[in-house]
Design an enzyme around this catalytic site. Structure first.
Site, PDB file in Angstrom:
ATOM      1  N   PHE A  56       1.323  -1.421   0.372  1.00 59.01           N
ATOM      2  CA  PHE A  56      -0.232  -0.108   0.078  1.00 59.01           C
ATOM      3  C   PHE A  56       0.893   1.210   0.010  1.00 59.01           C
ATOM      4  O   PHE A  56       0.490   2.385  -0.595  1.00 59.01           O
ATOM      5  CB  PHE A  56      -0.802   0.041   1.232  1.00 59.01           C
ATOM      6  CG  PHE A  56      -1.502   1.377   0.879  1.00 59.01           C
ATOM      7  CD1 PHE A  56      -3.118   1.463   0.471  1.00 59.01           C
ATOM      8  CD2 PHE A  56      -1.444   2.097   2.434  1.00 59.01           C
ATOM      9  CE1 PHE A  56      -3.451   2.476   0.242  1.00 59.01           C
ATOM     10  CE2 PHE A  56      -1.613   3.810   2.528  1.00 59.01           C
ATOM     11  CZ  PHE A  56      -2.771   3.752   1.629  1.00 59.01           C
ATOM     12  N   GLU A  57       1.710   1.637   0.706  1.00 58.16           N
ATOM     13  CA  GLU A  57       2.899   2.636   1.083  1.00 58.16           C
ATOM     14  C   GLU A  57       3.890   2.762  -0.393  1.00 58.16           C
ATOM     15  O   GLU A  57       4.996   3.420  -0.255  1.00 58.16           O
ATOM     16  CB  GLU A  57       3.918   2.361   2.143  1.00 58.16           C
ATOM     17  CG  GLU A  57       2.930   2.477   3.137  1.00 58.16           C
ATOM     18  CD  GLU A  57       3.508   2.377   4.470  1.00 58.16           C
ATOM     19  OE1 GLU A  57       4.511   1.416   4.463  1.00 58.16           O
ATOM     20  OE2 GLU A  57       2.939   2.950   5.782  1.00 58.16           O
ATOM     21  N   TYR A 111      -5.791  11.023  12.113  1.00 56.59           N
ATOM     22  CA  TYR A 111      -5.027  11.249  13.056  1.00 56.59           C
ATOM     23  C   TYR A 111      -5.249  12.839  13.091  1.00 56.59           C
ATOM     24  O   TYR A 111      -5.579  12.853  14.699  1.00 56.59           O
ATOM     25  CB  TYR A 111      -3.877  10.843  12.764  1.00 56.59           C
ATOM     26  CG  TYR A 111      -2.892   9.593  12.092  1.00 56.59           C
ATOM     27  CD1 TYR A 111      -4.003   8.771  13.179  1.00 56.59           C
ATOM     28  CD2 TYR A 111      -2.186   9.355  11.113  1.00 56.59           C
ATOM     29  CE1 TYR A 111      -3.949   7.345  13.061  1.00 56.59           C
ATOM     30  CE2 TYR A 111      -2.460   8.360  11.069  1.00 56.59           C
ATOM     31  CZ  TYR A 111      -2.466   6.953  11.700  1.00 56.59           C
ATOM     32  OH  TYR A 111      -2.190   5.991  11.294  1.00 56.59           O
TER      33      TYR A 111
END
Length: 173
Positions: A26-27, A139
């Site tokens: 994913f990264e 976040y």
């Protein structure tokens, strides 16, 4: 969706390693993963573990498309701030894509926060890639402060050759 958050056990390390690779894909950095489940077993389940890990697990009725019941994890460790004291650092927070949007990530992060506060930690830290706006927004919505924006802090890393060169400069005992 029914799921439970529980502490990882040594026998969960294959699932943790699988999800570490999923997160790396994913990264866009799967080639960076060099760790094996055996190293996770050694480092996380020894006398003085280097990390702790929570897992999100669904029932057999909600099994993933690939046949997994362990669908998310939070891997974290403790560090120390000379200004503030005890700190917990979340290295990875990951939920398999097909299970996102069900509160699993929030539950994992909240449970790490609860454990940290019980251990008298005064803050929880993590890092996120600049292009991952969905995670950054998540976040921020929970009240996190982006220290790069607000205070100008940057994370610095030595590894491989740079770490080896630094070791060569250490005074001899």
């Amino acid at each position: 969706m029914n799921y439970k958050i529980r502490a990882a056990r040594k026998e969960d390390c294959k699932d943790i390693a699988r999800m570490i690779m999923e997160l790396a894909v994913f990264e866009k950095m799967p080639d960076q993963v060099k760790i094996s489940y055996q190293e996770l077993e050694r480092d996380g389940f020894c006398q003085n573990p280097f990390f702790e890990c929570l897992l999100a697990e669904v029932s057999d009725e909600q099994i993933s498309k690939c046949g997994h019941t362990v669908v998310g994890y939070a891997l974290y460790f403790y560090t120390y701030s000379t200004w503030k004291g005890r700190t917990v650092y979340i290295e990875d927070l990951y939920v398999m894509p097909e299970f996102r949007g069900n509160g699993i990530g929030k539950s994992l992060m909240s449970k790490v926060a609860k454990i940290a506060v019980e251990k008298q930690c005064v803050r929880l830290q993590l890092s996120v890639l600049d292009w991952n706006s969905q995670a950054r927004d998540f976040y921020a919505a929970k009240g996190a402060e982006d220290l790069t924006d607000s205070q100008g802090w940057h994370f610095i890393r030595f590894d491989g050759l740079s770490l080896d060169n630094l070791v060569k400069e250490a005074p001899q005992d």
